[in-house]
Scaffold this motif. Structure first.
Motif, mmCIF file in Angstrom:
data_model
loop_
_atom_site.group_PDB
_atom_site.id
_atom_site.type_symbol
_atom_site.label_atom_id
_atom_site.label_comp_id
_atom_site.label_asym_id
_atom_site.label_seq_id
_atom_site.Cartn_x
_atom_site.Cartn_y
_atom_site.Cartn_z
ATOM 1 N N LEU A 111 0.843 -1.203 0.000
ATOM 2 C CA LEU A 111 0.000 0.000 0.000
ATOM 3 C C LEU A 111 0.876 1.250 0.000
ATOM 4 O O LEU A 111 0.668 2.179 -0.785
ATOM 5 C CB LEU A 111 -0.904 0.007 1.246
ATOM 6 C CG LEU A 111 -2.169 -0.829 1.176
ATOM 7 C CD1 LEU A 111 -2.900 -0.769 2.516
ATOM 8 C CD2 LEU A 111 -3.088 -0.342 0.044
ATOM 9 N N GLU A 112 1.858 1.258 0.879
ATOM 10 C CA GLU A 112 2.695 2.440 1.039
ATOM 11 C C GLU A 112 3.454 2.780 -0.242
ATOM 12 O O GLU A 112 3.616 3.948 -0.591
ATOM 13 C CB GLU A 112 3.679 2.215 2.189
ATOM 14 C CG GLU A 112 4.473 3.462 2.543
ATOM 15 C CD GLU A 112 5.370 3.256 3.752
ATOM 16 O OE1 GLU A 112 6.429 3.893 3.802
ATOM 17 O OE2 GLU A 112 5.006 2.433 4.630
ATOM 18 N N HIS A 113 3.908 1.730 -0.954
ATOM 19 C CA HIS A 113 4.714 1.964 -2.164
ATOM 20 C C HIS A 113 3.881 1.952 -3.442
ATOM 21 O O HIS A 113 4.434 2.043 -4.526
ATOM 22 C CB HIS A 113 5.839 0.922 -2.256
ATOM 23 C CG HIS A 113 6.931 1.157 -1.267
ATOM 24 N ND1 HIS A 113 8.011 1.959 -1.545
ATOM 25 C CD2 HIS A 113 7.089 0.734 0.003
ATOM 26 C CE1 HIS A 113 8.804 1.998 -0.480
ATOM 27 N NE2 HIS A 113 8.261 1.263 0.476
ATOM 28 N N ASP A 114 2.557 1.837 -3.300
ATOM 29 C CA ASP A 114 1.698 1.825 -4.486
ATOM 30 C C ASP A 114 2.214 0.755 -5.456
ATOM 31 O O ASP A 114 2.441 1.023 -6.641
ATOM 32 C CB ASP A 114 1.711 3.214 -5.150
ATOM 33 C CG ASP A 114 0.574 3.371 -6.151
ATOM 34 O OD1 ASP A 114 -0.392 2.589 -6.073
ATOM 35 O OD2 ASP A 114 0.670 4.256 -7.018
ATOM 36 N N ALA A 115 2.390 -0.476 -4.936
ATOM 37 C CA ALA A 115 3.069 -1.528 -5.686
ATOM 38 C C ALA A 115 2.109 -2.307 -6.578
ATOM 39 O O ALA A 115 2.198 -3.531 -6.683
ATOM 40 C CB ALA A 115 3.791 -2.460 -4.711
ATOM 41 N N PHE A 116 1.181 -1.588 -7.180
ATOM 42 C CA PHE A 116 0.224 -2.242 -8.089
ATOM 43 C C PHE A 116 -0.463 -1.160 -8.913
ATOM 44 O O PHE A 116 -0.455 0.020 -8.554
ATOM 45 C CB PHE A 116 -0.836 -3.033 -7.315
ATOM 46 C CG PHE A 116 -1.304 -2.354 -6.069
ATOM 47 C CD1 PHE A 116 -0.844 -2.762 -4.828
ATOM 48 C CD2 PHE A 116 -2.189 -1.279 -6.124
ATOM 49 C CE1 PHE A 116 -1.250 -2.130 -3.672
ATOM 50 C CE2 PHE A 116 -2.595 -0.642 -4.966
ATOM 51 C CZ PHE A 116 -2.121 -1.065 -3.730
ATOM 52 N N GLN A 117 -1.030 -1.614 -10.023
ATOM 53 C CA GLN A 117 -1.903 -0.701 -10.754
ATOM 54 C C GLN A 117 -3.296 -1.321 -10.789
ATOM 55 O O GLN A 117 -4.163 -0.951 -10.014
ATOM 56 C CB GLN A 117 -1.353 -0.410 -12.146
ATOM 57 C CG GLN A 117 -2.183 0.637 -12.875
ATOM 58 C CD GLN A 117 -1.556 1.051 -14.176
ATOM 59 O OE1 GLN A 117 -0.394 1.427 -14.230
ATOM 60 N NE2 GLN A 117 -2.332 0.957 -15.245
ATOM 61 N N CYS A 118 -3.512 -2.329 -11.627
ATOM 62 C CA CYS A 118 -4.860 -2.936 -11.668
ATOM 63 C C CYS A 118 -5.119 -3.813 -10.458
ATOM 64 O O CYS A 118 -6.259 -4.008 -10.070
ATOM 65 C CB CYS A 118 -5.059 -3.719 -12.963
ATOM 66 S SG CYS A 118 -4.377 -5.390 -12.961
ATOM 67 N N GLY A 119 -4.053 -4.389 -9.867
ATOM 68 C CA GLY A 119 -4.208 -5.152 -8.633
ATOM 69 C C GLY A 119 -4.453 -6.635 -8.811
ATOM 70 O O GLY A 119 -4.509 -7.374 -7.833
ATOM 71 N N TYR A 120 -4.599 -7.093 -10.042
ATOM 72 C CA TYR A 120 -4.973 -8.495 -10.235
ATOM 73 C C TYR A 120 -3.876 -9.464 -9.800
ATOM 74 O O TYR A 120 -4.152 -10.518 -9.237
ATOM 75 C CB TYR A 120 -5.341 -8.753 -11.705
ATOM 76 C CG TYR A 120 -6.099 -10.049 -11.882
ATOM 77 C CD1 TYR A 120 -7.452 -10.135 -11.571
ATOM 78 C CD2 TYR A 120 -5.454 -11.204 -12.316
ATOM 79 C CE1 TYR A 120 -8.145 -11.322 -11.703
ATOM 80 C CE2 TYR A 120 -6.131 -12.397 -12.453
ATOM 81 C CZ TYR A 120 -7.485 -12.451 -12.144
ATOM 82 O OH TYR A 120 -8.167 -13.634 -12.264
#
Lengths: 173, 327
Positions: A111-120
């Motif tokens: 969450l902190e590093h925004d380690a996803f875009q679509c999340g799948y």
């Protein structure tokens, strides 16, 4: 027998197929399901028990979206028969956070590093990362990249994923 | 996947009996069997899980030799300190194969039985003609997209390449595949396609792989596995080399050399010509580079895969030179 997951809807088949009774220990809870022997652990989780956090990407062992832990080790649920998991402890993304909802260090870091875009791919990435850190394979960015290579991210969030895994590894240490 | 029954073998004898039953398949890690069942390449009617058999997952290694139970998992062998110390190429070939998840699942015995990654072999619906799947039906790969196909050991019936890493190391170091009492040299465990590409191993009904052993040697102790591929990780080899090197006391004359190629041949490919060319010579870049071209003696390109004929000797040379501290 423990009550199945509330979202449980048995699959409807047009023809009668032989089913086996399969007992699974998932996230510390006992489940019993009636399923054909060919049902994979991935389909058992998603289609029989309503645990849809584990994702189906390629369904052929090439993407890592279905990564779960069997007795604490990361494996691919799409290439594991549900019957093979009997007698072993299955951990899925739903079992990672604390009882009170406190996120696991890896979840928090993603969450902190925004380690996803679509999340799948994210549940698979996180399950893989937890094991990667536990194995001692998160010592450097190069090592993280190598030992996380079984989890593909088509959005290309890799730099943030590496940063999240690195931070979580340090937090766990 | 077509429906099948699932059972667990209670003994090794039960698993041996299962191999004599038409339509039955042994299940170990499942990473190949379930994948191929989903592709429709294999359609077992009975799946017999052998992973709960006791005593088949032992890992032993010393300078004298190594012995791995057939059910030892790739990740366990790759991380074993005694394997790393005495057979580094074995550990490297396992670490560089597949992904961390698959290595936790896959067994060494299953690894030896993996099938080719030929895209035509893996797609029966689109390509019914495949001599490996359906003997006598032809070869869709000939004249097709052949970037990953073999340049060595092929036949008119089949140009599929053998995709494994571990077996390349096994043939370099004279490993033995144990089928219970019967012991088969690793080099003989993989058959050339010839007219019968559907027959890949000399294993008979009633036989099950029980262990793999490797004799110890100075070359195995000073060994490496170099894997070159289209992406950095989680990919099959475009070309790979398993190499072991032993020098004389003078520190520069080659006493023993082992060379085997992966990713370029129809089976794990021992290159005795390179070994013979260099044993007794001084380890120099010039000698190694010249001799490494012998690795592709007899190679035949099929369109897109011609690059492998130039790539493979360079991989061999780099592996030898890096072991010798010259690269």
């Amino acid at each position: 027998m423990v009550t199945p997951h509330p979202n449980h809807k048995p699959p409807e088949h047009g023809i009668h197929l032989m089913t086996d009774t399969i007992k699974l220990d998932i996230n510390g809870k006992a489940f019993t399901l009636a399923a054909e022997p060919r049902v994979t652990l991935l389909d058992a989780l998603r289609e029989h028990l309503g645990l849809t956090g584990t994702k189906k990407g390629c369904d052929q062992g090439q993407c890592g979206a279905c990564t779960v832990h069997l007795d604490g080790e990361r494996v691919l649920a799409c290439l594991t028969l549900a019957a093979q998991a009997e007698g072993k402890a299955v951990t899925t993304i739903e079992g990672l956070a604390g009882e009170d909802g406190t996120l696991h260090a890896v979840q928090a870091a993603f969450l902190e590093h925004d380690a996803f875009q679509c999340g799948y791919c994210t549940p698979g990435q996180i399950m893989s990362a937890v094991a990667c850190i536990r194995e001692g394979h998160a010592g450097s960015d190069a090592e993280i990249r190598e030992y996380m290579s079984g989890n593909l991210c088509r959005c290309g969030a890799y730099p943030h994923i590496v940063a999240a895994v690195r931070q979580a590894a340090e937090a766990v240490r | 996947m077509k429906p099948f029954t699932y059972s667990r073998a209670a003994s090794l004898d039960e698993s041996r009996t299962a191999t004599t039953v038409a339509g039955a398949a042994l299940l170990a890690g499942g990473t190949s069997l379930l994948d191929l069942a989903k592709c429709g390449v294999t359609e077992p009617e009975q799946v017999v899980d052998i992973t709960r058999l006791d005593g088949l997952d032992t890992i032993q290694a010393s300078s004298e030799g190594a012995r791995f139970g057939a059910l030892a998992r790739m990740s366990r062998v790759a991380a074993h300190a005694d394997v790393l110390a005495n057979f580094p190429a074995v550990a490297q070939s396992l670490s560089l194969a597949a992904s961390a998840q698959l290595r936790n699942m896959a067994t060494l015995g299953g690894n030896l039985m993996q099938r080719t990654r030929c895209g035509y072999f893996r797609d029966p619906r689109a390509f019914p003609n495949c001599n490996k799947r359906n003997p006598g039906s032809g070869c869709a790969a000939l004249g097709g997209v052949t970037r990953n196909h073999a340049v060595l050991g092929t036949s008119e019936a089949c140009i599929a390449s053998y995709p494994g890493d571990l077996a390349t190391v096994l043939v370099a170091f004279d490993a033995v595949v144990h089928l219970g009492e019967r012991a088969v040299p690793a080099d003989d465990f993989f058959l050339l396609p010839g007219d019968t590409p559907d027959v890949e191993h000399p294993i008979q009904p009633g036989e099950v792989i029980t262990a793999i052993s490797i004799p110890g040697s100075a070359a195995a102790k000073r060994s490496t596995y170099l894997k070159v591929r289209d992406r950095q990780s989680y990919e099959f080899a475009a070309a790979s080399a398993a190499v072991g090197l032993e020098l004389e006391a003078d520190g520069r004359t080659i006493r023993d050399l082992r060379v085997a190629l992966g990713g370029v041949a129809s089976k794990p490919w021992r290159s005795r010509a390179v070994e013979a060319e260099l044993i007794g010579k001084s380890l120099t870049e010039e000698a190694v580079c010249a001799a490494s071209w012998r690795a592709v003696d007899g190679a035949v390109p099929h369109g897109d895969n011609a690059y492998k004929i130039e790539l493979a000797p360079r991989v061999v040379a780099r592996a030898i030179l890096s072991l010798g501290g010259l690269a």
